[in-house]
Design an enzyme around this catalytic site. Structure first.
Site, PDB file in Angstrom:
ATOM      1  N   GLY A  47       0.812  -1.193   0.000  1.00 59.89           N
ATOM      2  CA  GLY A  47       0.000   0.000   0.000  1.00 59.89           C
ATOM      3  C   GLY A  47       0.851   1.251   0.000  1.00 59.89           C
ATOM      4  N   HIS A  48       1.778   1.331  -0.952  1.00 52.77           N
ATOM      5  CA  HIS A  48       2.566   2.561  -1.106  1.00 52.77           C
ATOM      6  C   HIS A  48       3.219   2.569  -2.485  1.00 52.77           C
ATOM      7  CE1 HIS A  48       5.750  -0.196   0.440  1.00 52.77           C
ATOM      8  NE2 HIS A  48       6.515   0.471  -0.387  1.00 52.77           N
ATOM      9  N   ALA A  49       3.775   3.732  -2.828  1.00 51.65           N
ATOM     10  CA  ALA A  49       4.578   3.866  -4.048  1.00 51.65           C
ATOM     11  C   ALA A  49       5.872   4.565  -3.655  1.00 51.65           C
ATOM     12  CB  ALA A  49       3.825   4.677  -5.094  1.00 51.65           C
ATOM     13  N   ARG A  95       1.967  -0.393  -5.037  1.00 54.19           N
ATOM     14  CA  ARG A  95       2.002  -1.853  -4.887  1.00 54.19           C
ATOM     15  C   ARG A  95       1.410  -2.278  -3.552  1.00 54.19           C
ATOM     16  NH1 ARG A  95       7.391  -1.123  -4.038  1.00 54.19           N
ATOM     17  NH2 ARG A  95       6.918   0.516  -5.494  1.00 54.19           N
ATOM     18  N   ILE A 120       5.259   7.356  -0.994  1.00 50.78           N
ATOM     19  CA  ILE A 120       3.919   7.950  -1.106  1.00 50.78           C
ATOM     20  C   ILE A 120       2.973   6.917  -0.496  1.00 50.78           C
ATOM     21  CG2 ILE A 120       2.156   8.898  -2.648  1.00 50.78           C
ATOM     22  CD1 ILE A 120       4.465   9.133  -4.765  1.00 50.78           C
TER      23      ILE A 120
END
Lengths: 132, 132
Positions: A47-49, A95, A120
């Protein structure tokens, strides 16, 4: 979509198999190695980029799914379940990791040292950056 | 003896555990990553030393034994069975891997690209170099 599955050499031997990752296999120098283990089979990760970081994920044992989102349209789900097949995730891709099998191990090679500034973590913000 | 067990940070989380290796954890830059998998439980690996290469071995799954010999006296046997505890092997140490548990995975981080010239594969030659 930037779905970059990379097949690694698999040196087969009666004493076991061996796979190798070196500069040339992946498009970055390895500055950090980490791995996930003892993952409960209903766990959900990610749960981030990243803004600049490249990552290469390899399922060294068992299997798990990677959900990739580029900020437009639907996400794609990639099942990783072969120790000689890894997934390159370039910067700017959201992802999530999910559907871990019991005893699975996820190896991650990263191009940069840890830097919270490079993350992010908010999907709404991610979408607005990608769509701007 | 040069037995360098290094405990890695273990970030515990309900979603699974995570351990990290970066410059600073080990005394070299990572130029090559490889891993052994699908190893039969009676397999035997290794039987060589390196002239310049540093290696860091981590049991990402299961367990195995590392036999270390410095060319003098008896060898020492180190059992690796914790994913957050790795073994640094400096140049000039003979190593053999044995006693793999079913489903074990051995991660190896190496300081150099592959170079056959860096291997000493004959134990008699190794002993004579070390004792000279």
């Amino acid at each position: 979509e930037d779905i970059n599955l990379i097949e690694l050499p698999k040196i087969q031997d009666p004493r076991g198999n061996l796979s190798v990752i070196e500069n040339g296999t992946i498009p970055f120098s390895i500055n950090r190695v980490y791995y996930l283990y003892d993952v409960p089979s209903d766990a959900y990760r990610g749960g981030h980029a990243h803004k600049k970081l490249f990552q290469f994920l390899v399922p060294l044992s068992g299997s798990f799914d990677v959900v990739l989102k580029d900020g437009f349209g639907q996400g794609k789900i990639i099942t990783l379940n072969k120790p000689n097949k890894g997934l390159l995730i370039v910067p700017g891709i959201w992802r999530e990791l999910t559907n871990f099998s019991s005893g699975s191990v996820c190896l991650v090679l990263a191009s940069e040292m840890f830097d919270e500034e490079d993350y992010i973590r908010d999907f709404a913000k991610f979408k607005s950056i990608k769509n701007s």
